[in-house]
Scaffold this motif. Structure first.
Motif, PDB file in Angstrom:
ATOM      1  N   ALA A 168       1.154  -0.869   0.140  1.00  0.00           N
ATOM      2  CA  ALA A 168       0.469   0.095  -0.019  1.00  0.00           C
ATOM      3  C   ALA A 168       0.826   1.459  -0.181  1.00  0.00           C
ATOM      4  N   ALA A 169       1.766   1.293   1.040  1.00  0.00           N
ATOM      5  CA  ALA A 169       2.733   2.501   1.044  1.00  0.00           C
ATOM      6  C   ALA A 169       3.791   2.575  -0.939  1.00  0.00           C
ATOM      7  N   THR A 170       4.204   1.493  -1.239  1.00  0.00           N
ATOM      8  CA  THR A 170       4.858   1.553  -2.398  1.00  0.00           C
ATOM      9  C   THR A 170       3.799   1.734  -3.612  1.00  0.00           C
ATOM     10  N   LEU A 171       2.709   1.901  -3.106  1.00  0.00           N
ATOM     11  CA  LEU A 171       1.499   2.505  -3.848  1.00  0.00           C
ATOM     12  C   LEU A 171       1.744   3.781  -4.714  1.00  0.00           C
ATOM     13  N   GLU A 172       1.591   4.442  -3.384  1.00  0.00           N
ATOM     14  CA  GLU A 172       1.100   5.685  -2.832  1.00  0.00           C
ATOM     15  C   GLU A 172       2.464   6.853  -3.536  1.00  0.00           C
ATOM     16  N   LEU A 173       3.160   5.874  -2.737  1.00  0.00           N
ATOM     17  CA  LEU A 173       4.897   6.307  -3.193  1.00  0.00           C
ATOM     18  C   LEU A 173       4.541   6.076  -4.823  1.00  0.00           C
ATOM     19  N   ILE A 174       4.341   5.180  -6.093  1.00  0.00           N
ATOM     20  CA  ILE A 174       4.384   5.420  -7.572  1.00  0.00           C
ATOM     21  C   ILE A 174       3.234   6.720  -7.393  1.00  0.00           C
ATOM     22  N   ARG A 175       2.143   6.639  -6.658  1.00  0.00           N
ATOM     23  CA  ARG A 175       1.605   7.605  -7.528  1.00  0.00           C
ATOM     24  C   ARG A 175       1.626   8.788  -7.341  1.00  0.00           C
ATOM     25  N   LEU A 176       2.713   8.961  -6.307  1.00  0.00           N
ATOM     26  CA  LEU A 176       2.358  10.456  -6.643  1.00  0.00           C
ATOM     27  C   LEU A 176       3.489  10.918  -6.810  1.00  0.00           C
ATOM     28  N   GLY A 177       4.848   9.834  -7.444  1.00  0.00           N
ATOM     29  CA  GLY A 177       5.956   9.582  -8.071  1.00  0.00           C
ATOM     30  C   GLY A 177       5.149  10.721  -9.228  1.00  0.00           C
ATOM     31  N   MET A 178       4.053   9.487  -9.487  1.00  0.00           N
ATOM     32  CA  MET A 178       3.772   9.609 -10.983  1.00  0.00           C
ATOM     33  C   MET A 178       3.278  11.053 -11.251  1.00  0.00           C
ATOM     34  N   GLU A 179       2.243  11.984 -10.178  1.00  0.00           N
ATOM     35  CA  GLU A 179       0.928  12.689 -10.377  1.00  0.00           C
ATOM     36  C   GLU A 179       2.306  13.686 -10.474  1.00  0.00           C
ATOM     37  N   ALA A 180       3.438  13.424  -9.995  1.00  0.00           N
ATOM     38  CA  ALA A 180       4.769  15.305  -9.798  1.00  0.00           C
ATOM     39  C   ALA A 180       5.443  14.946 -11.001  1.00  0.00           C
ATOM     40  N   LEU A 181       5.628  13.585 -11.574  1.00  0.00           N
ATOM     41  CA  LEU A 181       6.159  13.381 -13.295  1.00  0.00           C
ATOM     42  C   LEU A 181       5.390  14.313 -14.327  1.00  0.00           C
ATOM     43  N   LYS A 182       4.076  14.065 -14.278  1.00  0.00           N
ATOM     44  CA  LYS A 182       3.135  14.186 -14.882  1.00  0.00           C
ATOM     45  C   LYS A 182       3.275  16.064 -14.946  1.00  0.00           C
ATOM     46  N   LYS A 183       2.623  16.646 -13.620  1.00  0.00           N
ATOM     47  CA  LYS A 183       3.082  18.139 -13.412  1.00  0.00           C
ATOM     48  C   LYS A 183       3.813  18.862 -14.154  1.00  0.00           C
ATOM     49  N   GLU A 184       5.074  18.272 -13.204  1.00  0.00           N
ATOM     50  CA  GLU A 184       6.725  18.326 -14.005  1.00  0.00           C
ATOM     51  C   GLU A 184       6.383  18.601 -16.011  1.00  0.00           C
ATOM     52  N   GLN A 185       6.299  17.412 -16.537  1.00  0.00           N
ATOM     53  CA  GLN A 185       5.907  17.903 -18.055  1.00  0.00           C
ATOM     54  C   GLN A 185       4.991  18.352 -18.218  1.00  0.00           C
ATOM     55  N   GLU A 186       4.412  18.865 -17.807  1.00  0.00           N
ATOM     56  CA  GLU A 186       3.342  20.081 -17.916  1.00  0.00           C
ATOM     57  C   GLU A 186       3.403  21.114 -17.766  1.00  0.00           C
ATOM     58  N   GLU A 187       4.261  21.757 -16.973  1.00  0.00           N
ATOM     59  CA  GLU A 187       5.245  22.905 -16.616  1.00  0.00           C
ATOM     60  C   GLU A 187       5.975  23.199 -17.779  1.00  0.00           C
ATOM     61  N   GLY A 188       6.224  22.679 -18.091  1.00  0.00           N
ATOM     62  CA  GLY A 188       7.385  21.914 -19.304  1.00  0.00           C
ATOM     63  C   GLY A 188       7.466  22.487 -20.550  1.00  0.00           C
ATOM     64  N   LYS A 189       6.299  22.128 -20.921  1.00  0.00           N
ATOM     65  CA  LYS A 189       5.458  22.795 -22.177  1.00  0.00           C
ATOM     66  C   LYS A 189       4.528  24.404 -22.540  1.00  0.00           C
TER      67      LYS A 189
END
Length: 55
Positions: free
Chosen positions: A34-55
């Motif tokens: 459960a903790a690992t899934l949450e860490l992956i989810r948080l990382g995926m959200e951060a990556l998406k946000k970073e990619q969107e800001e770079g556009k």
């Protein structure tokens, strides 16, 4: 109770495992999974946000 969800194995070193366990206990997750899934989810959200800001 078995799950129908896909599974895969991740191998980590002791240092990363300790960080995952620390996150798990600090945030009261019921399992490492459960903790690992949450860490992956948080990382995926951060990556998406970073990619969107770079556009």
């Amino acid at each position: 109770m078995p799950t129908e969800k896909p599974r895969y194995t991740v191998i980590v070193d002791e240092e990363l495992l300790k960080k995952i366990d620390d996150f798990r206990f600090e945030n009261r997750y019921p399992s490492r999974s459960a903790a690992t899934l949450e860490l992956i989810r948080l990382g995926m959200e951060a990556l998406k946000k970073e990619q969107e800001e770079g556009k």
